[in-house]
Every structure is written in structure tokens, then in C-alpha cells.
Design a protein around this motif. Structure first.
Motif, PDB file in Angstrom:
ATOM      1  N   GLN A 127    -113.897 -12.490  65.235  1.00 26.18           N
ATOM      2  CA  GLN A 127    -113.742 -12.769  63.820  1.00 26.18           C
ATOM      3  C   GLN A 127    -114.509 -14.022  63.466  1.00 26.18           C
ATOM      4  OE1 GLN A 127    -109.821 -13.882  62.445  1.00 26.18           O
ATOM      5  NE2 GLN A 127    -110.153 -12.905  60.472  1.00 26.18           N
TER       6      GLN A 127
ATOM      7  N   LEU B 175    -112.242  -8.677  61.094  1.00 24.12           N
ATOM      8  CA  LEU B 175    -112.429  -8.465  62.521  1.00 24.12           C
ATOM      9  C   LEU B 175    -113.531  -7.458  62.758  1.00 24.12           C
ATOM     10  CD1 LEU B 175    -108.726  -8.098  63.596  1.00 24.12           C
ATOM     11  CD2 LEU B 175    -110.181 -10.059  63.976  1.00 24.12           C
TER      12      LEU B 175
ATOM     13  N   TYR C  40    -111.972  -7.942  69.833  1.00 23.81           N
ATOM     14  CA  TYR C  40    -112.499  -8.163  68.495  1.00 23.81           C
ATOM     15  C   TYR C  40    -113.007  -9.597  68.379  1.00 23.81           C
ATOM     16  CZ  TYR C  40    -109.851  -3.957  67.163  1.00 23.81           C
ATOM     17  OH  TYR C  40    -109.365  -2.686  67.070  1.00 23.81           O
TER      18      TYR C  40
ATOM     19  N   LEU D  95    -115.027  -5.089  65.862  1.00 22.56           N
ATOM     20  CA  LEU D  95    -114.817  -4.605  67.223  1.00 22.56           C
ATOM     21  C   LEU D  95    -116.054  -4.903  68.060  1.00 22.56           C
ATOM     22  CD1 LEU D  95    -113.050  -2.956  69.213  1.00 22.56           C
ATOM     23  CD2 LEU D  95    -114.294  -0.941  68.440  1.00 22.56           C
TER      24      LEU D  95
END
Lengths: 113, 115
Positions: free
Chosen positions: B38, B44, B36, B46
Motif C-alpha cells: 500500500q 492495496l 499486498y 496485490l
């Protein structure tokens, strides 16, 4: 397909007050639902999860969440907020254990003294 | 309980260089790991699903040649950010499925800063 909506990107409560963080989901199959907490610059920590057993799930640090199928909700609650609860909280759904998680946008919880 | 070790926790690199992030499941076998990313103040996202012994499955919009994922064993997956640029600066987190009641175990994350 699955999705998660967390209502309220920021929630502020006073210390000792009830914490309620909202999460609604959509899923084409019976969902697995999760709540995670993230402290600054750290990874995610699991608070609790629902996997089709009891609808009221108790987690760590006094948090709990109730799965309501009719409302497609999985709101997170804690009776009395502590200053240490201030963090970012993520709700997530997966269609099955082993499938990828879909995360909500996150809710930043602020706790006022 | 299940532990996923991710390192480095922080890395600063120069633009144009490559950075490798490792994710290890310490006490369980993880046939599937997830990577992930961020962005600041965001959720988050994927990037890819990593399966042991096969090619990773990338999400739409993620450049395969830029974010190289290798899952050579049941306990190790690596993400290599190639020819890093400042826009690659982000927080990267891996997770692995299996081993515990949690279903998923997350690494502690890697803060990448490209200067």
C-alpha cells in the motif's frame, strides 16, 4: 475479471449523522463482497462480508451493507456516526473464497464533532 | 477467531540491505497467503499469491527477484525485500484465507522505511 469502484475518496459527516459509503463492483461470477476498515498504520479489519446468503449483511460496530445485484452495488451504511468511525474503508470483491481479493480505491471517512 | 501474526510492524533499513517480513497463521492452516503493498493514500495492490510448497505467483510488474516470497509451511509465509531502495518504502500487508467466517484474515502490516 472483477473490479471495484468506490465513489468518493473522501466522505465527511457530522457525528450522529448517517454514514453512506458507496461501492459498485463487477464480476464475471457470483461475487463474494467485503468491507474492511483500516485505522492509521494498522492492518485491515473485516467489517462484514456477503457470501450469497442474506442480502442485508450486518457487521461489527453497527455497520451494515446491502447487496443489490440489479445495481451491482454493496454500499456500506451506519445510522449514526461516531468520532471513532473516522478511518479508511475498503470495499473488496472476490470470485470465490480462496481467490484473491480485488480492492476498491478506498474512502476516507471523516467525522466532524 | 483466526489470527495472522505479521512482524515486524515497523522496520527501518539502509539502502542496499535486505529485509524479511514474516506472516504466520496462528490457529489455522493457510495453504494460500497473499501479499499486498500500500502506497501512501492509495489502495492495496496485490503483489503475489503464495502457495505452500510451490513458487509464488507474482502480479504483473512485481519483480520476482526483488520481492522473494517463501511459503515453506502451512502456517508461515515470508516476504524478503532484497537490496532495498527508498522507493521500496511502503506498507506491506499479508493475508491468509481460511479458518473463520471472514474468509480472509489480514496481518497487522509492516511499515518499511528505507533510508
Amino acid at each position: 475479471a472483477q473490479s471495484v469502484t468506490q465513489l468518493g475518496s473522501h466522505v465527511s459527516v457530522s457525528e450522529g449523522a448517517l454514514v453512506l459509503l458507496r461501492c459498485n463492483y463487477s464480476s464475471s461470477v457470483p461475487p463474494y463482497l467485503f468491507w474492511y476498515v483500516q485505522y492509521p498504520n494498522q492492518g485491515l479489519q473485516l467489517l462484514l462480508k456477503y457470501t450469497s446468503a442474506a442480502t442485508l449483511v450486518k457487521g461489527i460496530n453497527g455497520f451494515e451493507a446491502e447487496f443489490k445485484k440489479s445495481e451491482t452495488s454493496f454500499h456500506l451504511t451506519k445510522p449514526s456516526a461516531h468520532m471513532s468511525d473516522a478511518a479508511e474503508y475498503f470495499c473488496a470483491v472476490s470470485g470465490n473464497a480462496g481467490n484473491m481479493l480485488t480492492f476498491g480505491g478506498g474512502t476516507r471517512l471523516m467525522v466532524k464533532p | 477467531g483466526a489470527v495472522v501474526s505479521q512482524h515486524p510492524s515497523r522496520v527501518i533499513c539502509k539502502s542496499g540491505t535486505s529485509v524479511k517480513i514474516e506472516c504466520r497463521s496462528l490457529d489455522f492452516q493457510a495453504t494460500t497467503m497473499f501479499w499486498y503493498r500500500q502506497f501512501p493514500k492509495q489502495s492495496l495492490m496485490l503483489m503475489a499469491t503464495s502457495n505452500e510448497g510451490s513458487k509464488a505467483t507474482y502480479e504483473q510488474g512485481v519483480e520476482k527477484d526483488k520481492f522473494l516470497i517463501n511459503h515453506a509451511s502451512l502456517t508461515l509465509s515470508t516476504l524478503t525485500v532484497t537490496s532495498a531502495h527508498p522507493e521500496d518504502s511502503s506498507f506491506y500487508i499479508c493475508s491468509a484465507e481460511g479458518g473463520t467466517l471472514s474468509g480472509y484474515t489480514f496481518g497487522s502490516g509492516t511499515r518499511l522505511t528505507v533510508v
